[in-house]
Design a protein around this motif. Structure first.
Motif, short mmCIF file in Angstrom:
data_model
loop_
_atom_site.label_atom_id
_atom_site.label_comp_id
_atom_site.label_asym_id
_atom_site.label_seq_id
_atom_site.Cartn_x
_atom_site.Cartn_y
_atom_site.Cartn_z
N GLU A 88 0.86 -1.20 0.00
CA GLU A 88 0.00 0.00 0.00
C GLU A 88 0.89 1.24 0.00
O GLU A 88 1.76 1.40 0.86
N ASP A 89 0.66 2.14 -0.99
CA ASP A 89 1.50 3.33 -1.09
C ASP A 89 0.97 4.50 -0.27
O ASP A 89 1.68 5.49 -0.07
N SER A 90 -0.25 4.40 0.22
CA SER A 90 -0.82 5.47 1.04
C SER A 90 -0.53 5.20 2.51
O SER A 90 -0.96 4.17 3.06
N PHE A 122 -0.11 -12.72 13.36
CA PHE A 122 0.37 -12.51 11.99
C PHE A 122 1.79 -11.93 12.01
O PHE A 122 2.11 -11.10 12.87
N GLN A 123 2.58 -12.36 11.08
CA GLN A 123 3.87 -11.72 10.82
C GLN A 123 3.66 -10.83 9.60
O GLN A 123 3.40 -11.33 8.50
N ILE A 124 3.76 -9.53 9.76
CA ILE A 124 3.37 -8.58 8.71
C ILE A 124 4.61 -7.89 8.13
O ILE A 124 5.46 -7.40 8.87
N THR A 125 4.67 -7.87 6.80
CA THR A 125 5.73 -7.16 6.09
C THR A 125 5.09 -6.09 5.21
O THR A 125 4.09 -6.35 4.54
N HIS A 126 5.68 -4.89 5.20
CA HIS A 126 5.11 -3.77 4.45
C HIS A 126 5.90 -3.49 3.18
O HIS A 126 7.13 -3.56 3.18
N PHE A 127 5.17 -3.14 2.12
CA PHE A 127 5.75 -2.69 0.87
C PHE A 127 4.97 -1.44 0.44
O PHE A 127 3.74 -1.42 0.53
N SER A 128 5.69 -0.44 -0.06
CA SER A 128 5.02 0.81 -0.42
C SER A 128 4.71 0.92 -1.91
O SER A 128 4.14 1.91 -2.35
N ASP A 129 5.10 -0.11 -2.70
CA ASP A 129 4.75 -0.12 -4.12
C ASP A 129 4.81 -1.55 -4.64
O ASP A 129 5.50 -2.41 -4.06
N GLY A 130 4.12 -1.80 -5.75
CA GLY A 130 4.06 -3.15 -6.29
C GLY A 130 5.40 -3.71 -6.71
O GLY A 130 5.63 -4.92 -6.59
#
Length: 235
Positions: A8-10, A32-40
């Motif tokens: 999610e970029d927002s 949950f183990q959560i990993t963030h990405f700001s773009d595809g």
């Protein structure tokens, strides 16, 4: 524990997702183990896998969610993908990349919970039907129903499957404990047989997908009883 990627970029929408994930974990007593990405492009290019679920925005700056999902699907046909979008017309396009579902923005916690309940149900079924085994270079996930039989071969394990032979390490006892006992039976010290794929009995052997698999004298009576019980349950 489930592994989730949030793409999610927002920053605002990402914060909402994080708060919903945190609340859901507390309510359902899960983790949950959560990993963030700001773009595809950050997740799709050189995708390594390892996620159970990807929550993916569609409209992003460098690589949109639909294109990112296409790249991911080439490497991982099993990961669950849920799109998050402002536009419902993207839902139809999601079928092309086998998306599980989509959620419209602005996100409501109720809609989010509905999707997550479905995700956990699917992952629960998947865990019951898949076996992950160590192999050269990493691990391999096997569909339990695709396993014909397991053989001890040169102090290692050889899985005979619909997709071919898979060489692995470990003990037969450990594998036997992880597989459903109603489907798998130890026909001898060297063989663990999937009763689903037994075509018949010939002399002292079981015919499993055309192969002759030894039934030891000590196991023969119990093996035949297990096979008859399995056939009676599945007819």
């Amino acid at each position: 524990m489930n592994y989730i990627a949030v793409v999610e970029d927002s920053a605002q929408d990402r914060a909402v997702l994080d708060s919903y994930l945190e609340k859901y974990q507390q309510e359902k007593n899960c983790h949950f183990q959560i990993t963030h990405f700001s773009d595809g492009d950050e997740i799709a290019l050189g995708y390594k896998g390892g996620y159970d679920l990807i929550l993916m925005d569609i409209e992003m700056t460098f690589l949109d969610g639909m294109s990112a999902a296409e790249e991911i699907r080439r490497a991982d046909p099993e990961v669950l993908i849920i799109f998050i979008t402002n536009s419902p017309q993207y839902a139809i396009k999601g079928y092309a990349v086998q998306a599980l579902d989509y959620i419209l923005k602005p996100l409501s916690y109720y809609a989010f919970c509905q999707r997550m309940n479905h995700v956990r149900e699917l992952l629960g079924r998947r865990q019951k039907h898949f076996l992950t085994v160590p192999c050269a270079g990493g691990v391999q996930k096997l569909d339990v129903s695709d396993i014909y039989y397991v053989e001890i071969c040169d102090h290692a394990l050889l899985f005979h499957t619909k997709q071919g032979e898979v060489h692995s390490t470990g003990s037969m006892r450990d594998v036997e404990q992880k597989l459903p006992p109603e489907n798998f039976f130890r026909s001898s010290k060297a063989y663990l047989v999937n009763l689903e794929h037994v075509d018949g009995i010939q002399d002292e052997d079981a015919i499993v997908n055309g192969d002759r698999v030894q039934i030891s004298r000590a196991k023969r009576k119990a093996f035949l009883a297990a096979l008859n019980h399995y056939m009676g349950e599945t007819i």
